[in-house]
Scaffold this motif. Structure first.
Motif, short mmCIF file in Angstrom:
data_model
loop_
_atom_site.label_atom_id
_atom_site.label_comp_id
_atom_site.label_asym_id
_atom_site.label_seq_id
_atom_site.Cartn_x
_atom_site.Cartn_y
_atom_site.Cartn_z
N TYR A 307 8.64 31.10 -8.59
CA TYR A 307 9.70 31.75 -9.37
C TYR A 307 10.62 32.47 -8.38
N VAL A 308 11.93 32.22 -8.48
CA VAL A 308 12.89 32.78 -7.53
C VAL A 308 13.52 34.03 -8.14
N ASN A 309 12.79 35.15 -8.07
CA ASN A 309 13.22 36.40 -8.70
C ASN A 309 14.45 36.97 -7.99
N GLY A 310 15.49 37.28 -8.76
CA GLY A 310 16.73 37.79 -8.19
C GLY A 310 17.83 36.75 -8.14
N PHE A 311 17.52 35.52 -8.59
CA PHE A 311 18.49 34.43 -8.54
C PHE A 311 18.72 33.84 -9.93
N SER A 312 18.65 34.70 -10.96
CA SER A 312 18.94 34.25 -12.32
C SER A 312 20.38 33.74 -12.38
N THR A 313 20.59 32.58 -13.01
CA THR A 313 21.93 31.99 -12.98
C THR A 313 22.12 30.96 -14.08
N SER A 314 23.38 30.79 -14.49
CA SER A 314 23.74 29.71 -15.42
C SER A 314 24.81 28.82 -14.80
N LEU A 315 24.97 28.90 -13.47
CA LEU A 315 25.94 28.05 -12.77
C LEU A 315 25.51 26.59 -12.84
N PRO A 316 26.44 25.65 -12.61
CA PRO A 316 26.06 24.23 -12.61
C PRO A 316 24.91 23.98 -11.63
N GLU A 317 24.05 23.03 -11.99
CA GLU A 317 22.83 22.81 -11.19
C GLU A 317 23.14 22.42 -9.75
N ASP A 318 24.24 21.68 -9.51
CA ASP A 318 24.57 21.29 -8.14
C ASP A 318 24.98 22.51 -7.30
N VAL A 319 25.63 23.48 -7.94
CA VAL A 319 26.02 24.71 -7.24
C VAL A 319 24.78 25.55 -6.93
N GLN A 320 23.88 25.66 -7.91
CA GLN A 320 22.63 26.39 -7.69
C GLN A 320 21.87 25.83 -6.49
N PHE A 321 21.76 24.50 -6.46
CA PHE A 321 20.99 23.82 -5.42
C PHE A 321 21.61 24.02 -4.04
N LYS A 322 22.92 23.82 -3.96
CA LYS A 322 23.64 23.94 -2.68
C LYS A 322 23.53 25.36 -2.13
N ALA A 323 23.71 26.36 -2.99
CA ALA A 323 23.67 27.76 -2.56
C ALA A 323 22.26 28.18 -2.15
N LEU A 324 21.27 27.76 -2.95
CA LEU A 324 19.89 28.17 -2.66
C LEU A 324 19.40 27.57 -1.34
N ARG A 325 19.89 26.38 -0.99
CA ARG A 325 19.51 25.75 0.29
C ARG A 325 20.07 26.50 1.50
N SER A 326 21.00 27.44 1.24
CA SER A 326 21.56 28.24 2.33
C SER A 326 20.87 29.60 2.46
N VAL A 327 19.88 29.85 1.60
CA VAL A 327 19.08 31.08 1.70
C VAL A 327 18.01 30.86 2.77
N VAL A 328 17.79 31.88 3.60
CA VAL A 328 16.79 31.78 4.68
C VAL A 328 15.40 31.47 4.09
N GLY A 329 14.80 30.40 4.60
CA GLY A 329 13.49 29.96 4.12
C GLY A 329 13.57 28.89 3.05
N PHE A 330 14.79 28.68 2.50
CA PHE A 330 14.99 27.71 1.41
C PHE A 330 15.76 26.47 1.88
N GLU A 331 15.85 26.28 3.18
CA GLU A 331 16.71 25.21 3.73
C GLU A 331 16.37 23.83 3.20
#
Length: 623
Positions: A307-331
């Protein structure tokens, strides 16, 4: 199929519905729990955790009253933390990380072992009402179930609408359909309804994360537990959570999708939880911050789902994926499912009495998110109270109501029915005026006797509480009665940079000093011998320490609570005509006529009612 009339029918099997069904059945009422999916009883729809700031106090109160949430939380915990230990005990808040699948399973098994409780899987689409009284419910298959009382705990399912970017579809939560029919019927009866929003973050594959780049968040070295009963034990092993951060790059990537965000393009018009905002809301509202915390929480002992606590979102799934891959440890992160927002119907809770029974329909109770709250704990506590009061109504017994000075649950319900809420209501310690009295450690002292009196808390629970209370008070008295000489006291005092004493004095005074801890006081041989002789456990020792160190604050709050309770004792007749009090302000007449406060104290807490209005009311009441 249903040829008998039930005492209590509970609609919805979430946290509120589960506690409502358990309490009603345990009070001896023939109870039926109807839910759309029996596999998802008490499902953790959002984060896999129970407790936290003020919420932990609520779970302890539910347990002290004889509810199941504390027991289930203990049995399915994978980590325990006591939050705010650096602050005073009024702020200490227990929290567990839970095994989400086992949590739902444990709840179902406990409910199945509860006498007087039946189950049925179906959608309730309507209510049976005659002459302003509830008579039962009607399902989507057209089946009618007769009932003396009904508790609605529909959660986010009433006309639920899920949003992911520009896509939207009906649903109560991911993979489950929405519930229809009830809102429209209630509005037709004269109820006011509104819309609220909540959201949830993506769930990801833990095998795709690099934990070496994150900060480990282990549980407490000496974990405690929620339940006061002996049915559970503290954890012997725990799983860690992990922490990382967003960055300016992550924020920029998220902003690229803002034009397709339902929160910003007008698709979502309802209000979300202020204190649990989506990541896009955080970036927008706190633009000066270049990073936000992200907590990676395991969903269970053995699953790889995180569970990715602190990243609640309703953005498009492609945006969620692209942004989360830029978080340290989530590459290299892989999604199990994207985050989403959900809109749903709720009914402003000013339409309820303190028992959570509706004012318009006798025997109809609301509990949980239908009342505009957010959080498992807030829902469970309302379910417990609604179930209790539905059962007591059937049994023609006095209602069970907790005052603000008696429980966080009392604060929660009083806030809801007196002030209402226009955004998802979440409990905080700051909402309670008497938080020194309403600590997590003394919930059993406060509430078990009350629950035992109505027949919910068991005799075993009551005896355990009485024994603990006696041991604690006897230990405090020991400190008041026992003297120490300067020769005994000063070595301990000097080691803690505390002023030495020149003559013998009572140990209570020494222990009350802020520098002297429980560990320090146990260095005295007299204390060691007393603890050993009386076989005192950690709970009793902690309870005594709090009573010694905070005795002045506790006494002051008790006096303030007594003053408030004097106003609580001044009842206002049920159909009181405020228009005949010429000196009342127009706003006070309007608000009190609508809310119908039961006491002068409740009237004083209504927004728009001034102290001078209360004075007018007191004069009329002969006070």
């Amino acid at each position: 199929m249903f040829d008998t009339e039930y005492d209590v029918v509970v609609v919805g099997g979430g946290h509120a519905g589960s506690e409502a069904a358990a309490s009603a059945a345990n009070l001896g009422c023939k109870t039926l729990l109807i839910t759309m999916n029996l596999q998802n009883i008490a499902q953790m729809s959002c984060n896999p955790a129970m407790g936290g700031i003020a919420k932990g106090q609520i779970v302890r109160e539910i347990d002290a009253l004889g509810g199941y949430s504390g027991i289930v939380s203990d049995r399915t915990a994978i980590q325990f933390k006591m939050l705010n230990k650096s602050k005073g005990p009024a702020m200490w808040s227990p929290r567990v990380q839970s095994d989400r699948m086992r949590f739902a399973e444990e709840w179902r098994l406990l409910l199945e072992q509860t006498e007087n409780l039946d189950f049925y899987q179906e959608m309730v689409s309507g209510l049976l009402i005659e002459n302003g009284e509830i008579k039962g419910v009607k399902t989507s298959l057209g089946i009618e179930v007769k009932a003396k009382t009904v508790v609605l705990t529909n959660g986010t399912f009433l006309n639920g609408l899920i949003h992911i970017g520009e896509k939207q579809f009906g649903g109560g939560r991911a993979g489950e359909r929405a519930a229809t029919g009830i809102t429209e019927e209630l509005i037709g009866l004269g109820f006011d309804a509104g819309r609220m929003k909540t959201g949830t973050p993506p769930r990801v594959d833990g095998r795709s994360l690099d934990y070496s780049k994150m900060v480990e968040q282990p549980g407490d070295d000496l974990p405690e537990k929620f339940s006061y009963s002996d049915k559970t034990k503290p954890l012997s092993e725990q799983r860690s959570c992990f922490m990382t951060y967003t960055s300016p790059l992550v924020h920029d990537l998220l902003k690229e999708g803002f034009d397709r965000s339902p929160m910003f393009n007008g698709r979502i018009k309802s209000i979300g939880p202020r204190y649990c905002p989506s990541i896009e809301d955080k970036i927008n509202r706190f633009s000066e911050k270049n990073r936000h915390q992200i907590f990676v929480e395991p969903e269970g002992w053995n699953t790889v789902e995180m569970y990715v606590n602190g990243f609640s979102t309703s953005l498009p799934e492609d945006v969620q994926f692209k942004a989360l891959r830029s978080v340290v440890g989530f590459e290299n992160v892989r999604f199990f499912r994207p985050g989403y927002a959900i809109e749903y119907d709720y009914f402003p809770p000013t339409q309820l009495s303190h028992t959570l029974e509706t004012k318009l329909v006798s025997g109809l109770f609301f509990a949980g998110q239908i009342n505009g709250t957010t959080g498992y704990e807030e829902a469970a506590s309302q379910g417990l109270m609604a179930g209790i009061n539905a059962a007591l109504k059937v049994q023609e017994k006095d209602a069970f109501i907790l005052k603000r000075s008696e429980a966080y649950i009392g604060v929660l319900i009083d806030d809801l029915i007196t002030k209402g809420t226009e955004e998802p209501y979440r409990m905080f310690t700051s909402r309670a005026e008497y938080r020194t009295l309403l600590r997590q450690d003394n919930a059993d002292f406060r509430l078990t006797p009350k629950s035992f009196e109505i027949g919910l808390a068991s005799e075993e629970r009551m005896r355990r509480m009485e024994q603990k209370e006696k041991k604690s008070s006897d230990f405090v008295q020991f400190f008041k009665d026992t003297s120490v000489t300067p020769e005994e006291a000063n070595p301990v005092l000097e080691s803690k940079n505390s002023a030495p004493v020149k003559q013998s004095g009572k140990m209570f005074k020494l222990f009350a000093r802020p520098q002297i801890t429980l560990e320090d006081i146990q260095k005295f041989k007299k204390v060691q011998e007393y603890i050993k002789d009386q076989n005192l456990d950690k709970e009793v020792l902690e309870q005594a320490e709090i009573q010694v160190k905070y005795s002045g604050y506790i006494e002051k709050e008790k006096n303030n609570a007594d003053k408030l309770n004097r106003l609580e004792d001044i009842k206002i007749p049920e159909n009181f005509d405020y228009s005949k009090l010429k000196s009342l302000s127009y706003e006070a007449k309007e608000k009190m006529s609508k809310i119908k406060p039961a006491t002068v104290s409740q009237a004083s807490r209504i927004s728009g009612v001034s102290p001078s209005d209360i004075s007018v009311l007191l004069v009329y009441m002969g006070r």
